[in-house]
Design an enzyme around this catalytic site. Structure first.
Site, PDB file in Angstrom:
ATOM      1  N   GLY A  72       0.821  -1.216   0.000  1.00 26.35           N
ATOM      2  CA  GLY A  72       0.000   0.000   0.000  1.00 26.35           C
ATOM      3  C   GLY A  72       0.849   1.257   0.000  1.00 26.35           C
ATOM      4  N   LEU A  73       2.006   1.160  -0.669  1.00 22.96           N
ATOM      5  CA  LEU A  73       2.881   2.318  -0.840  1.00 22.96           C
ATOM      6  C   LEU A  73       3.206   3.067   0.465  1.00 22.96           C
ATOM      7  CD1 LEU A  73       1.318   3.710  -4.158  1.00 22.96           C
ATOM      8  CD2 LEU A  73       3.416   2.379  -3.921  1.00 22.96           C
ATOM      9  N   ASN A 124       5.714   5.736 -10.986  1.00 22.69           N
ATOM     10  CA  ASN A 124       4.977   4.505 -10.716  1.00 22.69           C
ATOM     11  C   ASN A 124       3.562   4.657 -11.269  1.00 22.69           C
ATOM     12  OD1 ASN A 124       3.514   2.400  -9.686  1.00 22.69           O
ATOM     13  ND2 ASN A 124       4.410   2.491  -7.644  1.00 22.69           N
ATOM     14  N   CYS A 127       1.182   0.494  -9.805  1.00 23.35           N
ATOM     15  CA  CYS A 127       0.931  -0.278  -8.589  1.00 23.35           C
ATOM     16  C   CYS A 127      -0.504  -0.784  -8.603  1.00 23.35           C
ATOM     17  CB  CYS A 127       1.171   0.586  -7.346  1.00 23.35           C
ATOM     18  SG  CYS A 127       0.872  -0.326  -5.832  1.00 23.35           S
ATOM     19  N   GLY A 214       7.841 -12.215  -8.626  1.00 26.61           N
ATOM     20  CA  GLY A 214       8.665 -13.412  -8.467  1.00 26.61           C
ATOM     21  C   GLY A 214       8.651 -14.306  -9.697  1.00 26.61           C
ATOM     22  N   GLY A 241      10.660 -11.315 -11.761  1.00 28.80           N
ATOM     23  CA  GLY A 241      11.060 -12.715 -11.629  1.00 28.80           C
ATOM     24  C   GLY A 241      12.487 -13.025 -11.991  1.00 28.80           C
ATOM     25  N   GLY A 262      13.687  -7.671  -7.785  1.00 31.21           N
ATOM     26  CA  GLY A 262      12.860  -7.403  -6.618  1.00 31.21           C
ATOM     27  C   GLY A 262      12.747  -8.622  -5.715  1.00 31.21           C
TER      28      GLY A 262
END
Ligand SMILES: Cc1cc2nc3c(=O)[nH]c(=O)nc-3n(C[C@H](O)[C@H](O)[C@H](O)COP(=O)(O)OP(=O)(O)OC[C@H]3O[C@@H](n4cnc5c(N)ncnc54)[C@H](O)[C@@H]3O)c2cc1C
Ligand SMILES: Cc1cc2nc3c(=O)[nH]c(=O)nc-3n(C[C@H](O)[C@H](O)[C@H](O)COP(=O)(O)OP(=O)(O)OC[C@H]3O[C@@H](n4cnc5c(N)ncnc54)[C@H](O)[C@@H]3O)c2cc1C
Ligand SMILES: Cc1cc2nc3c(=O)[nH]c(=O)nc-3n(C[C@H](O)[C@H](O)[C@H](O)COP(=O)(O)O)c2cc1C
Ligand SMILES: Cc1cc2nc3c(=O)[nH]c(=O)nc-3n(C[C@H](O)[C@H](O)[C@H](O)COP(=O)(O)O)c2cc1C
Ligand code: FES
Ligand code: FES
Lengths: 301, 253, 301, 253
Positions: A72-73, A124, A127, A214, A241, A262
């Site tokens: 949620g940033l 961004n 999101c 991922g 990923g 990430g």
């Protein structure tokens, strides 16, 4: 010869791997650590105008196949972030990620990131779990174009736009970034997703919806970069990923000039950049590639 | 690992402390923690106070989530993520455990696993009394301190440890408790040249070493810790001074 | 009491698990085998007007996390498929899946499936790797509506529409199905994806792009079903990454009345339906659910 | 498993047959196969003709893809998926292997792994000669038949097997070769009451038991097979009669 050197437009990088936004980049010392550990740059946590605690826990879960989050940033707000940027910028290249609800707000946040010494700003637009922000704006080409162009007018550092894969009009969104004057596209952000715990009959995340990342999303990210390569001529940064150098190579060969990592940091630790760099060097030596550029987009041939 | 476990027993240990036991498939080491959730509460980090086939968490009720957890009973289900964190290094021979308040609980698996002495420190006798029979049952030497003197030594953990060190020699001190206690205990260890390990706490979200919300300096408490050595702690500028809230903003401890 | 009984509108099923389209359903004997092995129904391979060999090999690859295919809708054509349907229909409930390039062609194929004894027809509006078919039409709400309504006019069996998750307008697409008179939505088909082999610098699939399925996509599918549940009031069939009963339960609790299993058949074998059924029964007994209906959509509460 | 392997050697065995050897991380059993691909060719199924640390595929050039494969040499790379399929059951004591043409290759790992007799059948001596020194090197009893009589017995495999069975008793026959050969061999086994296993072929796409392109009746050759027992084969109505093309349409064999 540093085979790993690359550039995202005018942003030169000694190594092609960048820490993705939201990954160990909420504080200055943490960003500095990642920069000293083999990353070519770090993208900051997405920062907004005011402090935000983010969604309540639970907001994260992972399996061997995927990672899901709905942070949620959370962020301390752009003003408080100045001191974190000072520490980070002293250690290397920092891309300032920002989120906002309007073109003007994006432009103003980007301006502050420039003041703080960011090498570029990453918008961004993607999101999937913050109402009113991110992908809700990022799937409207006209809006994307105006966010990018208004931000471009406000800063002199390069402007990157981070795109959502949760759409069938990715190519149009990419072109909107290019038309707005954007310097690079970053793809992909997370896939909108949900995990339900059967024993409770309830979604696990407090926000119910979250973003999938991922291993699970790598093939979607590679496809997105491949598609974008045909749609735009600005540089592309690949993300999604990446756990090893072969994953990174898929993105590069699909058309990326650099990549971000990430989720893999959880399983592989912050040392992942060193190990990807080593793998890339060995692969490039074996196959006779002299530079990242040599491999960029070759899967289109 | 993500697991929905069934509570095999829930027990009230004193006016504010509960223990919840459950069977879980994962393996864990002393000092590791889990993220615990059930609908209606936020997910929170809790250290494991038993690490065998039957695991346990021991917690103090201090807010909404720990209160909801304390209302659970046998047969109820919990969603457990983990175990996370590095756990304690138990290789030192002569060890003194130092637990403060609810920080005593994560040390209990060590007391079970190896011969060690222990200092239990708390505000008052009510908070700490439950530990005494356990340590006695295991035949471990132990000392108790309370702020109000209602049980054992009157004073704080560090004062009691100073006394204990007057008469005993240890290879290492392993501690868990309020950061202020750890701060002074760490100073004591540095002065006396005693090795130490301490389990820290910070605000946690992912617990998996990725979100950056639990940083002390450039270390992730969830993944690089929660257990840090004395040498590591000596390098932390934020230790004992500042922490961060859920937004990542710094605040004084 | 058969706790596992369910219904997709007027299509009653003794067991909630259905073999997904494209999975061991190109031949009559194969469909019959799956029906005798614990599946409540089988969806046929997507059948077109004429025989098609599909894309050249390689067209399939899997890892522990995901499965990717670009079969390219191989099928013997609707006329040759009559004899396969005869064998299958004798063994149980068969949903006839069809793909086409126009509403009229969909309607005509559906009519033949009805003639062959299909219990319902499933419109493939979502295949991501067949140019001119599938998701290219399935992301246009007006087109979807007219395909569904033209097919409805042509047949008296229920019409299900299988949707793509590769879009940000899934809810509108779902509503288009409902407005067109569709009897159920099936979600999700595969995610558009690509796998590149770095050593060759080339995409692996002959078609370059393929569809991602398996464990990787479950959280996306569950989210899609959850979203659709709020958007439409017709029944929803969930599909994507179901490997065990807890996966199936996620879909049911998100809002599905039945589910389909595809990729998992590779790893778990055709016996997967029996094992999911056993798991569901045990779960329902333990948690006191008397029927699938009792659990449908409860994650919204 | 998906692996990019490097060819360690490529060898021409006769006018139409090649063997390619490579090291691969996966474990395999005799009778299993892999899907082999390199850019410029279609991916094709090939049985493993060696299953140790160094694996091998032995193939006959019959079309574009096998021709491209035959042009590869040491150091070149292949993408290998697999191994797939069930493999042979090697538990019978006295076994006769029957290989027809390129179908001999998948039997070679059995010959290496256990004491067994073998019948090698082929069109002519060129096609089969390479097997003889291998069998001799292993000290295995073997007979050769060729359609044109250019080497060994003149006639087909089934005729030679009939002769061999006149003088020898076997617990089981294990066979691989053209379906027409297998068809008559299966009939012979049924008549004589000899157990048998046979490796079948059908058009393959996924090889993982999911796409349904390789069905014989309701069995998946890739995952339920490629090796089927005599009893299983007796129940297959399509065996020896029909197969399916890439579209799934039936065609006569
Ligand atoms: C690694 C670790 C292990 C822990 N082990 C134990 C234990 O074994 N027993 C025990 O009683 N307590 C333990 N805690 C503390 C425990 O997590 C908090 O007491 C609990 O979260 C309080 O929640 P609440 O809703 O009841 O209180 P709230 O009113 O929500 O919060 C009270 C205080 O608890 C802390 N807290 C709240 N949420 C979190 C969070 N997500 N992460 C970290 N701290 C939080 C904060 O300091 C906060 O000010 C541990 C914490 C950490 C980080
Ligand atoms: C399980 C299995 C194991 C095999 N093992 C061997 C082996 O060890 N050595 C060997 O030489 N051959 C083997 N084959 C046959 C081999 O796959 C074909 O010879 C090869 O695919 C021919 O390709 P091509 O392009 O050269 O010929 P093409 O001209 O493309 O085809 C010639 C014939 O080969 C067969 N074929 C082509 N593609 C496929 C496919 N995808 N799947 C199945 N059959 C196909 C068909 O019968 C076709 O008519 C095996 C086949 C199967 C199914
Ligand atoms: C915990 C977490 C937090 C994230 N926060 C952000 C964020 O603040 N801004 C953003 O643009 N992306 C954010 N992302 C998305 C990542 O930057 C990245 O695009 C995505 O996770 C895919 O890459 P990966 O598969 O390597 O994780 C976050 C991802 C995770 C897992
Ligand atoms: C090999 C293969 C072939 C498929 N063929 C079709 C098809 O012909 N028509 C269709 O609608 N979906 C087809 N699909 C998609 C599946 O029906 C299903 O929607 C998807 O795979 C997600 O489910 P899963 O994760 O359980 O596989 C195919 C999937 C696979 C893996
Ligand atoms: S809680 Fe996320 S990094 Fe530690
Ligand atoms: S080749 Fe796909 S099922 Fe056998």
């Amino acid at each position: 010869m540093n085979r790993l050197a690359t550039a995202v437009g005018s942003v030169k990088l000694k190594r092609p791997g960048i820490v993705a936004s939201g990954i160990l980049d909420e504080t200055g010392p943490s960003m500095a650590r990642m920069l000293s550990g083999g990353a070519g740059a770090v993208v900051s946590k997405s920062i907004g105008s005011v402090a935000k605690g983010g969604h309540a826990n639970p907001n994260f879960i992972e399996t061997g196949c995927w990672t899901m989050n709905a942070m949620g940033l959370p962020n301390p707000g752009i003003d408080a972030f100045r001191e974190e940027m000072e520490v980070a910028v002293a250690a290397g290249k920092v891309i300032g990620s920002v989120y906002a609800a309007s073109p003007a707000e994006f432009a103003s946040l980007a301006g502050k990131m420039e003041d703080y010494g960011a090498a570029a700003v990453e918008l961004n637009l993607s999101c999937p779990h913050a109402a009113g922000f991110g992908m809700e704006m990022g799937t409207d080409p006209a809006m994307v174009r105006s966010i990018v162009s208004e931000t471009k007018d406000a800063v002199s550092i390069p402007v990157w736009a981070k795109l959502t894969p949760n759409t069938h009009i990715l190519a149009s969104i990419g072109r909107a970034v290019e038309d707005g004057g954007g310097d690079a596209v970053v793809a992909i952000n997370t896939l909108k997703a949900m995990h339900i715990v059967p024993e409770f009959g309830k979604p696990f995340l407090s926000n119910r919806f979250g973003g999938l990342s991922g291993r699970a999303i790598k093939p979607v990210g590679v496809r997105a970069v491949f598609d974008l390569r045909s749609a735009v001529s600005i540089p592309i940064v690949g993300v999604g990923g990446i756990y090893g150098h072969r994953d990174a190579l898929e993105y590069i060969m699909a058309g990326a000039c650099a990549f971000q990592v990430g989720s893999a940091v959880s399983e592989m630790g912050p040392g992942i950049f060193e190990s990807i760099n080593a793998g890339l060097k060995e692969f490039m030596a074996e196959f006779g590639y002299k530079s990242i550029k040599d491999m960029e987009g070759i899967a289109h041939e | 690992m993500n697991e929905v476990v069934r509570i095999s027993s829930a027990e009230k240990l004193n006016s504010s402390t509960w223990v919840i036991r459950f069977k879980a498939a994962f393996d864990a080491r002393p000092g590791q923690f889990v993220m615990v959730w059930a609908p209606g509460m936020d997910e929170i980090p809790l250290s494991l106070s038993s690490v065998g086939e039957t695991k346990a968490v021991t917690f103090k009720v201090i807010g909404d989530d720990t209160r909801k957890l304390s209302a659970m009973s046998e047969g109820d289900r919990l969603h457990v993520r983990g175990p996370y964190g590095n756990g304690f290094d138990l290789s030192s021979r002569k060890v003194l455990l130092v637990g403060g308040g609810i920080g005593i609980a994560p040390l209990m698996p060590i007391l079970e696993a190896k011969e060690a002495d222990a200092v239990f420190a708390a505000r008052d006798g009510d908070e700490v009394a439950y530990c005494v029979p356990i340590a006695e049952g295991l035949g471990r030497r132990h000392w108790v301190s309370t702020d109000d003197g209602s049980l054992g030594f009157k004073g704080n953990a560090v004062q009691l440890v100073t006394e204990v060190l007057g008469e005993n020699v240890y290879d290492e001190i392993i501690a868990c408790g309020p950061e202020i206690m750890l701060y002074y205990l760490h100073r004591l260890c540095v002065e006396r040249g005693i090795r130490c390990q301490m389990s820290l706490e910070r605000y946690m979200k992912c617990a998996a070493g990725i979100c950056g919300s639990c940083m002390v300096d450039d270390r992730r408490v969830c993944a690089d810790g929660p257990v840090f050595t004395g040498e590591q702690i000596s390098e932390l500028r934020e230790f004992g001074k500042t922490a961060r809230d859920a937004s990542g903003a710094k605040k004084k401890l």
